[in-house]
Design a protein around this motif. Structure first.
Motif, PDB file in Angstrom:
ATOM      1  N   LYS A 292      11.706 -23.243  -0.588  1.00 10.19           N
ATOM      2  CA  LYS A 292      11.542 -21.969   0.134  1.00 10.19           C
ATOM      3  C   LYS A 292      10.739 -20.984  -0.718  1.00 10.19           C
ATOM      4  O   LYS A 292      11.044 -19.798  -0.812  1.00 10.19           O
ATOM      5  N   GLU A 293       9.718 -21.515  -1.387  1.00 10.97           N
ATOM      6  CA  GLU A 293       8.822 -20.688  -2.211  1.00 10.97           C
ATOM      7  C   GLU A 293       8.009 -19.788  -1.279  1.00 10.97           C
ATOM      8  O   GLU A 293       7.894 -20.083  -0.082  1.00 10.97           O
ATOM      9  N   THR A 294       7.472 -18.717  -1.807  1.00 11.71           N
ATOM     10  CA  THR A 294       6.591 -17.872  -1.018  1.00 11.71           C
ATOM     11  C   THR A 294       5.444 -18.730  -0.502  1.00 11.71           C
ATOM     12  O   THR A 294       4.984 -19.628  -1.197  1.00 11.71           O
ATOM     13  N   ASN A 296       2.046 -20.364   0.332  1.00 12.25           N
ATOM     14  CA  ASN A 296       0.788 -20.534  -0.425  1.00 12.25           C
ATOM     15  C   ASN A 296       0.935 -20.384  -1.937  1.00 12.25           C
ATOM     16  O   ASN A 296      -0.067 -20.270  -2.638  1.00 12.25           O
ATOM     17  N   HIS A 297       2.184 -20.394  -2.443  1.00 13.60           N
ATOM     18  CA  HIS A 297       2.374 -20.290  -3.910  1.00 13.60           C
ATOM     19  C   HIS A 297       1.597 -21.394  -4.623  1.00 13.60           C
ATOM     20  O   HIS A 297       0.859 -21.133  -5.575  1.00 13.60           O
ATOM     21  N   THR A 298       1.744 -22.621  -4.103  1.00 10.37           N
ATOM     22  CA  THR A 298       1.071 -23.765  -4.738  1.00 10.37           C
ATOM     23  C   THR A 298      -0.438 -23.559  -4.760  1.00 10.37           C
ATOM     24  O   THR A 298      -1.089 -23.773  -5.784  1.00 10.37           O
ATOM     25  N   LEU A 328       1.485 -29.830  -8.587  1.00 12.64           N
ATOM     26  CA  LEU A 328       2.731 -30.593  -8.782  1.00 12.64           C
ATOM     27  C   LEU A 328       3.628 -30.014  -9.877  1.00 12.64           C
ATOM     28  O   LEU A 328       4.588 -30.672 -10.288  1.00 12.64           O
ATOM     29  N   HIS A 329       3.321 -28.764 -10.347  1.00 12.88           N
ATOM     30  CA  HIS A 329       4.066 -28.264 -11.512  1.00 12.88           C
ATOM     31  C   HIS A 329       5.572 -28.221 -11.296  1.00 12.88           C
ATOM     32  O   HIS A 329       6.356 -28.460 -12.188  1.00 12.88           O
ATOM     33  N   ASP A 330       6.006 -27.958 -10.060  1.00  9.38           N
ATOM     34  CA  ASP A 330       7.452 -27.863  -9.799  1.00  9.38           C
ATOM     35  C   ASP A 330       7.977 -29.042  -8.992  1.00  9.38           C
ATOM     36  O   ASP A 330       9.058 -28.952  -8.393  1.00  9.38           O
ATOM     37  N   ILE A 331       7.234 -30.158  -8.949  1.00  9.06           N
ATOM     38  CA  ILE A 331       7.623 -31.306  -8.129  1.00  9.06           C
ATOM     39  C   ILE A 331       9.026 -31.793  -8.478  1.00  9.06           C
ATOM     40  O   ILE A 331       9.762 -32.323  -7.639  1.00  9.06           O
ATOM     41  N   ALA A 412      -0.280 -18.752 -14.832  1.00  8.18           N
ATOM     42  CA  ALA A 412      -0.624 -18.653 -13.406  1.00  8.18           C
ATOM     43  C   ALA A 412       0.638 -18.570 -12.549  1.00  8.18           C
ATOM     44  O   ALA A 412       0.717 -17.780 -11.596  1.00  8.18           O
ATOM     45  N   ASP A 413       1.623 -19.384 -12.896  1.00  3.87           N
ATOM     46  CA  ASP A 413       2.879 -19.459 -12.137  1.00  3.87           C
ATOM     47  C   ASP A 413       3.614 -18.117 -12.197  1.00  3.87           C
ATOM     48  O   ASP A 413       4.034 -17.558 -11.163  1.00  3.87           O
ATOM     49  N   VAL A 414       3.724 -17.561 -13.409  1.00  2.00           N
ATOM     50  CA  VAL A 414       4.434 -16.287 -13.579  1.00  2.00           C
ATOM     51  C   VAL A 414       3.668 -15.155 -12.877  1.00  2.00           C
ATOM     52  O   VAL A 414       4.254 -14.320 -12.191  1.00  2.00           O
TER      53      VAL A 414
HETATM   54 FE   LIG Z   1       6.025 -22.383  -9.396  1.00  2.00          FE
END
Ligand SMILES: [Fe+2]
Ligand SMILES: [Fe+2]
Length: 467
Positions: A292-294, A296-298, A328-331, A412-414
């Protein structure tokens, strides 16, 4: 060293062969001419001595022997004749007494003629004044018209005396030399003409057409136009030109086939690459949906990572790998239970520890592959929660020990998390984000990357607005 040309080799061999041939010919001619000349001179000496013998006999029979000196002087004055002398045998001296000054003493050569009864010739043709000395003995005989025994009181076969004369060979030698020089000149002129003629023939019929063929062959290959075989005068070159045309045609055809295959392969390779890229991205989106990420986060993390990588100076290939692997950083979050992953409130310490496992889970999911895209993705999944100061997880790597992909995706993620609204927080203003990031320069983040982000913040904000 440059190799010799056909022309040079042929002319060198031909010249050597002709020179050897003409030298051999000249030597044979010289030797033969010399022996013929000597033979002629010997015959001449014999003829003159015959004349002298006949003359002296006539004087004797006419009983005017006292006048013989005039006769001998005349003979001596003949061209080529020198030093005519008469040598009397002891029998003649006993009968008629000593002769005058032209009737000289014996030496060892005249002795030889007297002993053998045969003419003796001595040739000397290497001195400045070459000569042939001939000692021709007179033998008492009754068989000829002049019966010697009528006057001489000797037995038949006795050597009565001998003519000793010298023939001057200077003129003969000069003539020979001139003749040989003329032959030599003609021979060398012919050699020269043969060599020149061969030079021109080879140039015109071998060298020039060969060079032309090489040039035309190159043109035919590069411009795909056939060689005009009629350009060549000789049949062989015409045939070679035709063969080259066939060969070039075949090569061009094969090249076209290969080019077509290459294009097909390239298209196929692109297709595979795109499919892989889309599959990987979709995997990232699946995880994004589940977490349930925001929205288009990826996609945004990928775009920020690409921009940071570009600013950092990564190569084209590295940028490609980074762009494909970042989604795939949070896969690994696929392996986190819903109760923890989707918990709205703050996680307990235990839950947080479980949550932290998503790095290792992601790494284990991806690292089995030998493909560099998945290898890069495994590194990013494993390292995107490491901190520059070494207080991150799961390994606690410090500074440059963290892979540049890991450092980039972390920032980038933060950046995206702060700029977006989350269940637990509102979205931050750009200034607040920048302040936080600057505060973490050298803490959570690679100082150089922070510097690049701050310097180019507008480009990052543009990505945020666009996606
Ligand atoms: Fe992330
Ligand atoms: Fe994460």
């Amino acid at each position: 060293m440059q190799k010799p040309t056909i022309k040079r080799i042929t002319l060198k061999n031909l010249t050597a062969f002709l020179m050897a041939l003409s030298l051999a010919t000249l030597v044979i001619l010289t030797v033969n001419f010399r022996s013929i000349s000597v033979r002629i001179m010997e015959d001449k000496a014999l003829a003159i001595s015959e004349v002298i013998k006949a003359g002296l006999t006539s004087h004797m029979r006419a009983e005017i022997m006292e006048n013989r000196e005039y006769f001998l002087a005349e003979i001596n004055a003949l061209t080529l004749v020198n030093n005519v002398a008469i040598i009397r045998s002891k029998e003649v001296i006993e009968q008629f007494g000593e002769g005058h000054w032209r009737e000289k003493e014996h030496d060892h050569v005249t002795e030889q003629a007297f002993t053998s009864g045969q003419p003796v010739f001595i040739l000397n043709d290497i001195e400045i004044e070459p000569y042939l000395r001939a000692i021709v003995p007179f033998i008492a005989s009754t068989s000829e018209q002049l019966n010697c025994l009528k006057c001489h009181e000797v037995k038949e076969g006795t050597v009565l005396g001998a003519v000793d004369l010298r023939l001057d060979l200077t003129e003969y030698r000069n003539t020979t030399a001139k003749l040989l020089a003329a032959i030599g000149l003609v021979t060398f002129t012919f050699i020269f003409l043969i060599v020149v003629n061969n030079f021109r023939t080879i140039q015109r019929y071998v060298q020039d057409p060969l060079n032309k063929l090489i040039r035309r062959g190159e043109d035919a290959y590069y411009t795909h136009t056939p060689i005009d075989a009629d350009e060549f005068e000789c049949l062989e070159f015409e045939n070679v030109a035709k063969e080259i045309n066939l060969f070039t045609e075949d090569v061009i055809h094969r090249q076209a086939v290969i080019e077509k295959k290459n294009l097909e392969l390239e298209a196929m390779s692109d297709e595979i690459e795109n499919t892989l890229q889309e599959t990987i991205f979709t995997m990232g989106v699946i995880e994004e949906q589940r977490s349930k990420e925001t929205n288009n986060h990826t996609l945004r993390v990928t775009k920020y990572s690409q921009l940071l990588g570009h600013l950092y100076g990564l190569t084209e290939r590295e940028l490609e790998l980074l762009a494909m692997a970042a989604p795939l950083h949070d896969i690994g979050k696929l392996g986190i239970p819903d109760a923890i992953l989707l918990k709205p409130g703050k996680l307990t310490k235990k839950e947080y520890e479980i949550m932290k496992n998503h790095c290792l889970i992601g790494y284990n999911m991806l690292s089995h592959s030998s493909r560099d895209v998945l290898q890069s993705a495994a590194i990013i999944a494993f390292q995107h929660h490491e901190r520059w100061d070494g207080t991150g997880y799961p390994q606690g790597l410090v500074g440059d020990d963290i892979h540049i992909f890991g450092r980039i995706v972390t920032l980038a993620d933060v950046f995206d998390a702060l700029a977006a609204k989350r269940v637990y927080k509102e979205k931050w203003a750009a200034s607040k984000i920048l302040a936080y990031i600057e505060e973490e320069q050298g803490g959570q983040f690679d100082p150089k990357l922070v510097e690049l982000l701050i310097k180019n913040i507008n480009e990052f904000l543009a990505i945020k607005h666009r996606y």
